[in-house]
Design an enzyme around this catalytic site. Structure first.
Site, PDB file in Angstrom:
ATOM      1  N   LYS A 114       0.860  -1.148  -0.155  1.00  0.00           N
ATOM      2  CA  LYS A 114      -0.010  -0.078  -0.261  1.00  0.00           C
ATOM      3  C   LYS A 114       0.797   1.364   0.075  1.00  0.00           C
ATOM      4  CE  LYS A 114      -4.649  -1.376   0.435  1.00  0.00           C
ATOM      5  NZ  LYS A 114      -4.862  -2.379  -0.654  1.00  0.00           N
ATOM      6  N   LYS A 194      -2.063  -8.005  -8.210  1.00  0.00           N
ATOM      7  CA  LYS A 194      -3.369  -8.551  -7.934  1.00  0.00           C
ATOM      8  C   LYS A 194      -4.318  -7.406  -8.054  1.00  0.00           C
ATOM      9  CE  LYS A 194      -4.914  -7.448  -3.262  1.00  0.00           C
ATOM     10  NZ  LYS A 194      -6.159  -7.701  -2.733  1.00  0.00           N
ATOM     11  N   LYS A 197      -9.507  -3.175  -5.606  1.00  0.00           N
ATOM     12  CA  LYS A 197     -10.597  -2.049  -5.567  1.00  0.00           C
ATOM     13  C   LYS A 197      -9.958  -0.753  -5.867  1.00  0.00           C
ATOM     14  CE  LYS A 197     -13.339  -4.248  -2.106  1.00  0.00           C
ATOM     15  NZ  LYS A 197     -12.496  -4.430  -1.108  1.00  0.00           N
TER      16      LYS A 197
HETATM   17  N1  AQP Z   1      -7.171 -10.235  -6.487  1.00  0.00           N
HETATM   18  C1  AQP Z   1      -7.830 -10.979  -5.633  1.00  0.00           C
HETATM   19  N2  AQP Z   1      -7.873 -12.275  -5.777  1.00  0.00           N
HETATM   20  C2  AQP Z   1      -8.372 -13.243  -4.852  1.00  0.00           C
HETATM   21  N3  AQP Z   1      -8.948 -12.732  -3.574  1.00  0.00           N
HETATM   22  C3  AQP Z   1      -8.877 -11.376  -3.540  1.00  0.00           C
HETATM   23  N4  AQP Z   1      -9.371 -10.807  -2.259  1.00  0.00           N
HETATM   24  C4  AQP Z   1      -9.111  -9.172  -2.494  1.00  0.00           C
HETATM   25  N5  AQP Z   1      -8.430  -9.252  -3.731  1.00  0.00           N
HETATM   26  C5  AQP Z   1      -8.376 -10.418  -4.375  1.00  0.00           C
HETATM   27  C6  AQP Z   1      -9.996 -11.224  -1.280  1.00  0.00           C
HETATM   28  O1  AQP Z   1     -11.364 -10.728  -1.154  1.00  0.00           O
HETATM   29  C7  AQP Z   1     -11.928 -10.573   0.097  1.00  0.00           C
HETATM   30  C8  AQP Z   1     -12.376  -9.239   0.353  1.00  0.00           C
HETATM   31  O2  AQP Z   1     -11.447  -8.418   0.339  1.00  0.00           O
HETATM   32  P1  AQP Z   1     -11.355  -6.760   1.046  1.00  0.00           P
HETATM   33  O3  AQP Z   1     -12.746  -6.351   0.718  1.00  0.00           O
HETATM   34  O4  AQP Z   1     -11.271  -7.175   2.611  1.00  0.00           O
HETATM   35  O5  AQP Z   1     -10.281  -6.080   0.517  1.00  0.00           O
HETATM   36  P2  AQP Z   1      -8.741  -6.435  -0.050  1.00  0.00           P
HETATM   37  O6  AQP Z   1      -8.293  -7.626   0.375  1.00  0.00           O
HETATM   38  O7  AQP Z   1      -7.998  -5.209   0.495  1.00  0.00           O
HETATM   39  O8  AQP Z   1      -9.228  -6.265  -1.478  1.00  0.00           O
HETATM   40  P3  AQP Z   1      -8.845  -5.135  -2.495  1.00  0.00           P
HETATM   41  O9  AQP Z   1      -9.698  -5.449  -3.503  1.00  0.00           O
HETATM   42  O10 AQP Z   1      -7.482  -5.340  -2.910  1.00  0.00           O
HETATM   43  O11 AQP Z   1      -9.195  -3.660  -1.926  1.00  0.00           O
HETATM   44  P4  AQP Z   1      -8.257  -2.484  -1.778  1.00  0.00           P
HETATM   45  O12 AQP Z   1      -7.528  -2.202  -2.937  1.00  0.00           O
HETATM   46  O13 AQP Z   1      -9.092  -1.294  -1.140  1.00  0.00           O
HETATM   47  O14 AQP Z   1      -7.288  -2.904  -0.721  1.00  0.00           O
HETATM   48  C9  AQP Z   1     -10.604 -10.737   1.053  1.00  0.00           C
HETATM   49  O15 AQP Z   1     -10.392 -12.111   1.404  1.00  0.00           O
HETATM   50  C10 AQP Z   1      -9.502 -10.847   0.198  1.00  0.00           C
HETATM   51  O16 AQP Z   1      -8.427 -11.602   0.497  1.00  0.00           O
END
Ligand code: AQP
Length: 326
Positions: A114, A194, A197
């Protein structure tokens, strides 16, 4: 008593297919297996660790709940609630803060990523894994369905358990992360990152229209080699698309590769867009209806809070006593 499962969804934007294939799909399957007591929450406190517009946050939290219900999280089978409505999450995180070395948090891969993406390192972002440990342990979860990016955080939760039990007496069990066959879906515009969002350019959202899905899949990067193959080391971009096809169609990867042997990227991408669109249709229809029924969604979340709160309070009371609070 059935084993407990806990997982969260961070309302930091709309859900993408990575969130779905890496976590949500499995969360629904585990719920439907009837073998577990499932607690799923909208991780709004976690979402505040990233820069955001306060005018949009409430809507994002609400929409995340709508998405969870639309994907199949069923309030009759799972407890679903908003994290900040159960204040014990923050209370327990504070206690865990006092036994977690700062150096450990500074070394977390997600934290460093991040920062490398340009995020301001606020204390909440650094502390994210400790709050996550509290999220999991408040309900004494044994299993945590998460994507691969969260594996290290679950590992930290296990360390928190060991430290806490050593210092204050046996209280928690070490939870295990459970992953799907697609624990890390890569970005459509960069196969080394990966899908996230916070990087919308590479995301395929669950709410994208068939036209947008077709367009995004068409633009997804591939490589200069020809042929559809699965080799994540040598051909990460194409392999990512093959994995997505396999997950959405239910066809095992070797059969996908066989099916598209000798087929060009354009044709493969057309079929990929079609299978994604078809699978997401019921989700999108349910979402459209639920978005119009805010009262129902809010009252369902409130009912979830009422179920989660007494369990969280019980754990917090036990912890307070063990650490010496009066
Ligand atoms: N690219 C991914 N592939 C598989 N699993 C994923 N997860 C996130 N990205 C991937 C899993 O989705 C669940 C929910 O995620 P989250 O809402 O807790 O946020 P995150 O892990 O931080 O996902 P993002 O999309 O990358 O959000 P941002 O960009 O805001 O940080 C989790 O179980 C996660 O592992």
């Amino acid at each position: 008593m059935k084993p407990v499962i806990v997982s969260g969804l961070k309302p930091s934007g709309e859900l993408h297919i990575g969130n779905y294939l890496g976590m949500l799909k499995q969360a629904v399957e585990l719920q439907n297996s009837n073998k577990y007591r499932c607690f799923y929450f909208i991780a709004d406190y976690h979402a505040l660790t990233q820069r955001y517009n306060p005018k949009e946050k409430a809507e994002e939290i609400y929409k995340m709940a709508v998405d969870a219900f639309s994907a199949g999280i069923d309030p009759k089978k799972s407890v679903i609630f908003v994290q900040s409505h159960v204040s014990e999450h923050a209370n327990l995180a504070w206690i865990f803060n006092t036994i977690t070395p700062v150096g450990k948090l500074q070394g977390m891969i997600e934290y460093k990523e991040k920062l490398s993406e340009g995020q301001i390192p606020n204390a909440g972002l650094l502390d994210y894994p400790v709050l996550m440990a509290a999220d999991i342990l408040l309900y004494k979860a044994e299993f945590v369905p998460v994507g691969e990016d969260q594996r290290q955080h679950v590992e930290l939760t296990r360390e928190v358990v060991r430290t806490f039990n050593d210092r204050f007496g046996k209280t928690f069990k070490e939870p295990k992360a459970v992953h799907t066959k697609a624990p890390r879906i890569m970005s459509l515009d960069n196969p080394t990152k990966k899908m996230s969002k916070s990087m919308p350019a590479g995301c395929l959202y669950l709410s994208d229209s068939p036209e947008v899905i077709r367009e995004k899949v068409k633009r997804a990067v591939t490589d200069s080699l020809t042929g559809i193959d699965y080799d994540p080391e040598k051909r990460p971009a194409v392999s990512n698309l093959v994995l997505v096809y396999s997950e959405f169609s239910g066809v095992p990867i070797p059969e996908v590769v066989k099916k598209f042997h000798g087929v060009g990227y354009a044709k493969f991408k057309e079929e990929l867009a079609e299978v994604i669109t078809k699978t997401l249709k019921p989700f999108q229809e349910k979402r459209k209806k639920l978005l119009k029924d805010k009262r129902l969604v809010m009252s369902t979340l409130e009912a979830g809070t009422k179920k989660a709160k007494p369990i969280a309070q019980k754990t917090m009371k036990e912890v307070a006593k063990k650490v010496g609070l009066i």
